[in-house]
Scaffold this active site. Structure first.
Site, mmCIF file in Angstrom:
data_model
loop_
_atom_site.group_PDB
_atom_site.id
_atom_site.type_symbol
_atom_site.label_atom_id
_atom_site.label_comp_id
_atom_site.label_asym_id
_atom_site.label_seq_id
_atom_site.Cartn_x
_atom_site.Cartn_y
_atom_site.Cartn_z
ATOM 1 N N PRO A 174 0.898 12.766 -6.501
ATOM 2 C CA PRO A 174 0.001 13.377 -5.528
ATOM 3 C C PRO A 174 -0.973 12.351 -4.960
ATOM 4 O O PRO A 174 -1.418 11.437 -5.658
ATOM 5 C CB PRO A 174 -0.733 14.439 -6.347
ATOM 6 C CG PRO A 174 -0.694 13.931 -7.754
ATOM 7 C CD PRO A 174 0.624 13.223 -7.878
ATOM 8 N N LYS A 234 2.449 -8.161 -14.027
ATOM 9 C CA LYS A 234 2.204 -8.327 -12.601
ATOM 10 C C LYS A 234 2.641 -9.728 -12.224
ATOM 11 O O LYS A 234 2.055 -10.721 -12.657
ATOM 12 C CB LYS A 234 0.716 -8.115 -12.282
ATOM 13 C CG LYS A 234 0.373 -8.270 -10.804
ATOM 14 C CD LYS A 234 1.003 -7.180 -9.956
ATOM 15 C CE LYS A 234 0.594 -7.338 -8.497
ATOM 16 N NZ LYS A 234 1.196 -6.291 -7.634
ATOM 17 N N ASP A 262 -4.135 -5.419 -10.343
ATOM 18 C CA ASP A 262 -3.233 -4.272 -10.491
ATOM 19 C C ASP A 262 -2.884 -4.008 -11.954
ATOM 20 O O ASP A 262 -2.805 -2.853 -12.379
ATOM 21 C CB ASP A 262 -1.952 -4.503 -9.684
ATOM 22 C CG ASP A 262 -2.201 -4.464 -8.188
ATOM 23 O OD1 ASP A 262 -3.264 -3.961 -7.763
ATOM 24 O OD2 ASP A 262 -1.331 -4.936 -7.433
ATOM 25 N N GLY A 311 6.098 -5.956 -8.706
ATOM 26 C CA GLY A 311 6.126 -7.007 -7.704
ATOM 27 C C GLY A 311 4.886 -7.010 -6.839
ATOM 28 O O GLY A 311 3.863 -6.397 -7.156
ATOM 29 N N GLU A 366 0.814 -1.215 0.000
ATOM 30 C CA GLU A 366 0.000 0.000 0.000
ATOM 31 C C GLU A 366 0.855 1.275 0.000
ATOM 32 O O GLU A 366 0.563 2.239 0.713
ATOM 33 C CB GLU A 366 -0.950 0.013 1.212
ATOM 34 C CG GLU A 366 -1.866 -1.191 1.307
ATOM 35 C CD GLU A 366 -2.777 -1.354 0.094
ATOM 36 O OE1 GLU A 366 -3.230 -0.329 -0.441
ATOM 37 O OE2 GLU A 366 -3.007 -2.505 -0.326
ATOM 38 N N VAL A 367 1.901 1.284 -0.802
ATOM 39 C CA VAL A 367 2.770 2.471 -0.881
ATOM 40 C C VAL A 367 2.553 3.259 -2.171
ATOM 41 O O VAL A 367 3.215 4.271 -2.388
ATOM 42 C CB VAL A 367 4.260 2.081 -0.749
ATOM 43 C CG1 VAL A 367 4.539 1.420 0.581
ATOM 44 C CG2 VAL A 367 4.702 1.195 -1.913
ATOM 45 N N LYS A 425 2.537 1.648 -5.343
ATOM 46 C CA LYS A 425 3.337 1.003 -6.387
ATOM 47 C C LYS A 425 2.593 0.885 -7.718
ATOM 48 O O LYS A 425 3.157 1.169 -8.780
ATOM 49 C CB LYS A 425 3.778 -0.375 -5.880
ATOM 50 C CG LYS A 425 4.753 -1.113 -6.763
ATOM 51 C CD LYS A 425 5.310 -2.326 -6.044
ATOM 52 C CE LYS A 425 4.290 -3.413 -5.772
ATOM 53 N NZ LYS A 425 3.571 -3.277 -4.478
#
Length: 238
Positions: free
Chosen positions: A200, A37, A50, A110, A12-13, A15
């Site tokens: 952002p 992915k 993703d 990843g 949850e950064v 990516k």
């Protein structure tokens, strides 16, 4: 840079959104792009993963998902619980190499951090990056705690003689706190690598056309954008 491996300092950064931004800018530059992915976890068969989200935001990319497991766990654990075949680093490397033969740029995303395990033998995204001899882009958080996880990730990349392409902040807050603003100067120091962008907060909620138009302003020229790290740091400095 035909293959770029994109990892995070954790889950949850930002990516996936960062991957979409890199893809969007490359597409705008006229390059053909594939997004791989390595393993999707925590998503049902009928849900978008993703790779699908990257395609929605970025546009006409070739989106490939090697495996999908329902539990939101590390890929090795999720595969074991589901009774499914795990993804091995050589599977990731082989798939990326095939895509690289047909595309100008392949982005390998990843699952979680660099050393998250994909198989029972402990294979990781770092192993796949080594097989590909591909540079690694690290997506980090902005605030307190990011210096430690970013430095540890950078050290591991270098310990494997891999190239650390740089750091991207996956979600820059609308009202950054003191730690976030100070980290603009400290992240490149602890990583010994350039800061290559800051997305952002809420970027994924933009309409795809707006996302694509704005993406170059979030990424540095190394990633084919126009974002200026020094100007951003001065503007946000405490």
């Amino acid at each position: 840079m035909p293959v770029l491996v994109i990892t995070g300092t954790g889950t949850e950064v930002g990516k996936t959104v960062a991957t979409a931004a890199v893809a969007a800018v490359a597409l705008a530059a006229g390059r053909s792009v594939a997004v791989l992915k390595a393993a999707q976890t925590g998503v049902r068969p009928d849900e978008r993963g993703d790779a699908d989200e990257v395609a929605r935001l970025a546009g006409a990319v070739t989106a490939v998902e090697l495996a999908r497991y329902p539990d939101p766990l590390a890929p090795a654990t999720a595969a074991r619980r589901a009774g499914c075949v795990p993804v091995h680093p050589h599977d990731i490397a082989e798939a990326a190499a095939k895509l690289a033969a047909e595309h100008d740029l392949v982005l390998v995303e990843g699952a979680g951090g660099l050393l998250v395990r994909f198989d029972p033998a402990g294979g990781t995204l770092a192993d796949a990056a080594g097989m590909l001899a591909a540079p690694v882009l690290v997506v980090a958080t902005a605030g307190l705690g990011t210096l430690n996880t970013t430095e540890l990730t950078a050290r591991e990349i270098r310990s494997r003689q891999l190239e650390l392409a740089g750091i991207v902040i996956g979600s820059w807050p609308k009202a950054p706190d003191l730690a976030s603003r100070c980290n603009l100067a400290d992240l490149p120091i602890v990583a010994d690598a350039p800061l290559l962008g800051a997305l952002p907060a809420g970027a994924a909620a933009l309409e795809p056309a707006d996302f694509r138009a704005a993406a170059p302003t979030w990424l540095a020229p190394r990633l084919e954008g126009m974002w200026d790290a020094e100007a951003f740091r001065v503007r946000e400095a405490p």
